[in-house]
Scaffold this active site. Structure first.
Site, PDB file in Angstrom:
ATOM      1  N   ASP A  70       0.821  -1.204   0.000  1.00  0.00           N
ATOM      2  CA  ASP A  70       0.000   0.000   0.000  1.00  0.00           C
ATOM      3  C   ASP A  70       0.858   1.257   0.000  1.00  0.00           C
ATOM      4  OD1 ASP A  70      -2.329  -1.503   0.053  1.00  0.00           O
ATOM      5  OD2 ASP A  70      -2.464  -1.501   2.242  1.00  0.00           O
ATOM      6  N   TYR A 137       6.013  -9.836   7.310  1.00  0.00           N
ATOM      7  CA  TYR A 137       5.953  -8.384   7.499  1.00  0.00           C
ATOM      8  C   TYR A 137       6.409  -8.028   8.905  1.00  0.00           C
ATOM      9  CZ  TYR A 137       3.330  -7.261   3.230  1.00  0.00           C
ATOM     10  OH  TYR A 137       2.956  -7.055   1.927  1.00  0.00           O
TER      11      TYR A 137
END
Length: 283
Positions: A70, A137
């Site tokens: 994103d 992540y």
């Protein structure tokens, strides 16, 4: 183990193939970009790399990344593949000295926000996205003022119970429906993910990161999970909240998404080895 040894089990060695596939390993600072994937009117990592490659290799091409990130989200390790003609491969990429020249050109064009660590030949059925077996992540957070981490980690001044958050994070493990942690109206077929690990770790006094590994991630998933865990860590929500959110299958049940600037695509695993020797261990 040297780079050539790492490559040997996926190296392209079929002389009959008329197009050649190459994979690259990339690190980028997400701040200047509207995410990885090309979007009309916005600057993206994919578009910048494609433009640089077209200049360096003097040919039109398209790259396929291991996934999407994103706006503002960073990547310690992103992979991507692209195809070129045999002629282009022979001219620019078929030996170490030529590849080094291409990398020098690419990194000169892309600096300072993007670094391409390596480019290497692979079999034509290798796929940066579909071959990945897990992704990791990290979300960085600091609880004490730190001017050197402000743009790399989120400052959180409220007291946090990390033991409680880790207990909650254990509810994420396994194969589950993560609809509650997904951005609405995405184009995925389903919201089922398998999470292998999820916990908070301290790496220095007052400095922490949340690390999560799964077979796949939904859009906004990690940021929504972190925001929900912080609600538990500040006692805004009672124990068992993560399980209740999962069972609700409703994005409104989860907490607010945390800002993207402190999130990093940290690692990608494949069923084969790829070179990672130059990728930084600490951000």
């Amino acid at each position: 183990m040297d780079g050539e040894s790492l490559r040997k089990n996926i190296i392209l060695d079929d002389p009959q193939v008329t197009t050649r596939r190459f994979m690259m390993v990339v690190t980028f600072d997400g701040a200047p970009f509207h995410g990885w994937q090309i979007q009309p009117g916005d600057r993206t990592v994919q578009e910048d790399i494609e433009k640089a490659l077209r200049i360096a290799l003097q040919t039109p091409l398209h790259i396929v990344g291991a996934g999407r990130t994103d706006t503002g989200v960073n990547a310690r390790m992103m992979t991507a593949h692209f195809d070129v003609s045999e002629e282009t491969a022979a001219k620019f990429l078929d030996d170490e000295s030529r590849r080094k020249k291409v990398l020098y050109t690419l990194n000169g064009i892309l600096r300072p926000s993007v670094v391409i660590w390596d480019i290497f030949a692979v079999n034509n059925d290798v796929h940066a996205r579909f071959d990945a077996i897990s992704r990791t992540y990290r979300y960085y957070l600091h609880t004490c003022p730190d001017p050197f981490r402000e743009k790399r980690s989120r400052y959180f001044f409220q007291p946090l119970d990390f033991d409680r958050m880790n207990l909650e994070a254990s509810s994420l493990l396994g194969t589950k429906d993560f609809t509650s942690f997904s951005k609405l109206h995405t184009d995925t077929n389903n919201n089922i993910c398998t999470v292998y690990d999820a916990d908070w770790k301290q790496y220095a006094a007052g400095h922490f990161f949340f690390e999560i590994t799964a077979n796949r991630f939904l859009r906004n998933m990690v940021r929504a999970i972190v925001g929900t865990l912080l609600d538990v860590g500040t006692s805004k929500q009672a124990p068992g909240h993560i399980q209740r959110v999962l069972e609700a299958s409703n994005r409104c049940a989860a907490g607010s998404s945390v800002p993207g600037y402190a999130l990093y695509l940290w690692d990608i695993k494949y069923p084969y080895s790829i070179p990672q020797t130059l990728i930084p261990d600490i951000i």
